[in-house]
Scaffold this active site. Structure first.
Site, PDB file in Angstrom:
ATOM      1  CG  HIS A 123      -1.922  -1.105   1.242  1.00 56.57           C
ATOM      2  ND1 HIS A 123      -2.701  -1.449   0.152  1.00 56.57           N
ATOM      3  CD2 HIS A 123      -2.238  -1.999   2.228  1.00 56.57           C
ATOM      4  CE1 HIS A 123      -3.462  -2.497   0.478  1.00 56.57           C
ATOM      5  NE2 HIS A 123      -3.194  -2.849   1.714  1.00 56.57           N
ATOM      6  CG  ASP A 159      -2.877  -8.410   1.385  1.00 56.56           C
ATOM      7  OD1 ASP A 159      -2.090  -8.667   2.305  1.00 56.56           O
ATOM      8  OD2 ASP A 159      -3.896  -7.706   1.523  1.00 56.56           O
ATOM      9  CG  HIS A 161      -6.601  -5.322   2.109  1.00 54.79           C
ATOM     10  ND1 HIS A 161      -5.976  -6.048   3.107  1.00 54.79           N
ATOM     11  CD2 HIS A 161      -7.824  -4.977   2.578  1.00 54.79           C
ATOM     12  CE1 HIS A 161      -6.800  -6.125   4.152  1.00 54.79           C
ATOM     13  NE2 HIS A 161      -7.923  -5.491   3.857  1.00 54.79           N
ATOM     14  CG  ASP A 235      -4.994  -9.964   4.093  1.00 60.88           C
ATOM     15  OD1 ASP A 235      -4.760 -10.598   3.040  1.00 60.88           O
ATOM     16  OD2 ASP A 235      -4.632  -8.782   4.276  1.00 60.88           O
TER      17      ASP A 235
HETATM   18 ZN   LIG Z   1      -4.084  -7.019   3.300  1.00 61.09          ZN
END
Ligand SMILES: [Zn+2]
Length: 300
Positions: A123, A159, A161, A235
């Site tokens: 990120h 991931d 995200h 996750d």
């Molecule tokens: Zn994540």
């Protein structure tokens, strides 16, 4: 087989959903089960500020170094600033660089694996950090490999995200293929376009997830990468506090096998990094990360 790790990844960030102790727990569990041995482990040097500057802007790096982030910067990063925090993550970037470079010391083109018991800070953008990611380790390591002459690199980001910082960093660099498969209705709200983005519906479960992955991997490998970075986030797990894809541990292991198998079949060096994992019970996160490393090292 190369395993990169440092006990200094366990950084004090106060009470937080991000368990920085997971790195030392994964390391200890892998040693205890005999999957890795102390002689396999390499402790990295911190990424130099010059290496970080291959991705990040000078202005942002000054703020991180001097502790002059604004309140907004810190809120977006979602980590409290401290010199220890900056050094810990600089070391973690160094770990991904070390794993990436170590794969090329032998100068052959066969499949081989380096695992980093850390990293996956996808990120982080060039000019700011966000979502627990101060620096983008995979982006920096990819730039380091480019500086050493690699022409084509792929990032497989699984991931839960979206890999927003990585996608943005390489948006106009066709030499780096960025693939992210993630939960569509989850952080980050703004998902800059990568080379291939697969946004999955909530509760995709194992079957839906694995079917999409099987469809996507040939497109990634068609880029003919000379190195693949795999962000094996824990996750997407069904009991994760920040994810909603509802994969089982068996499904996650099948995911790992599928990615590792595709890279092995193409005889391309692989770098595995851990990325996120926020299961209600930290032991679940540890078990998922350990299974990934087991699969990676078994394939090597
Ligand atoms: Zn994540």
């Amino acid at each position: 087989m190369i395993v990169v790790y440092s006990p200094r990844y366990q950084i004090d960030i106060g009470p937080h959903v991000f368990p920085t102790r997971k790195y030392s727990l994964v390391h200890a569990a892998l040693l205890e089960s005999g999957v890795i041995h102390p002689a396999d482990c390499v402790e990295p040097a911190p990424a130099s500020w010059a290496d970080l500057g291959l991705v990040h802007t000078a202005e942002y790096l000054h703020k991180m170094r001097d502790g002059t982030l604004s309140t907004e910067d810190t809120a977006q990063l979602e980590l409290p600033w401290s010199a220890e925090m900056v050094e810990g993550f600089r070391l973690m970037v160094g770990g991904t660089i070390e794993a990436a470079i170590s794969n090329f010391r032998l100068q052959t083109s066969d499949f081989r694996v380096a695992v980093h018991l850390g990293g996956g800070l996808h990120h982080a953008f060039p000019n700011h950090g966000e979502g627990f990611c101060p620096f983008n380790d995979v982006a920096v390591a990819a730039r380091v490999l480019q500086a050493r002459g690699l022409e084509r690199i792929a990032v497989v980001d699984l991931d839960v995200h979206h890999g927003n910082g990585t996608a943005f960093t390489f948006e106009s660099d066709p030499r780096v293929f960025t693939f992210s498969m993630h939960q569509q209705h989850n952080y980050p709200l703004w998902k800059p376009r990568g080379s291939l983005d697969v946004g999955l519906p909530d509760g995709a479960h194992d079957d839906g997830y694995l079917a999409e992955l099987a469809r996507a991997l040939p497109a990634v490998m068609a880029h003919a990468p000379q190195c693949v970075f795999y962000l094996a986030g824990a996750d997407p797990y069904e009991d994760d506090q920040l994810g909603g894809l509802r994969l089982t541990k068996e499904g996650l292991r099948a995911r790992d096998r599928m990615v590792i198998g595709a890279v092995r079949d193409a005889a391309v060096p692989l770098v595995v990094v851990l990325a996120g994992g926020y299961a209600r019970r930290v032991t679940d996160t540890i078990a998922i990360h350990c299974a990934t490393i087991e699969e990676a090292l078994a394939a090597a």
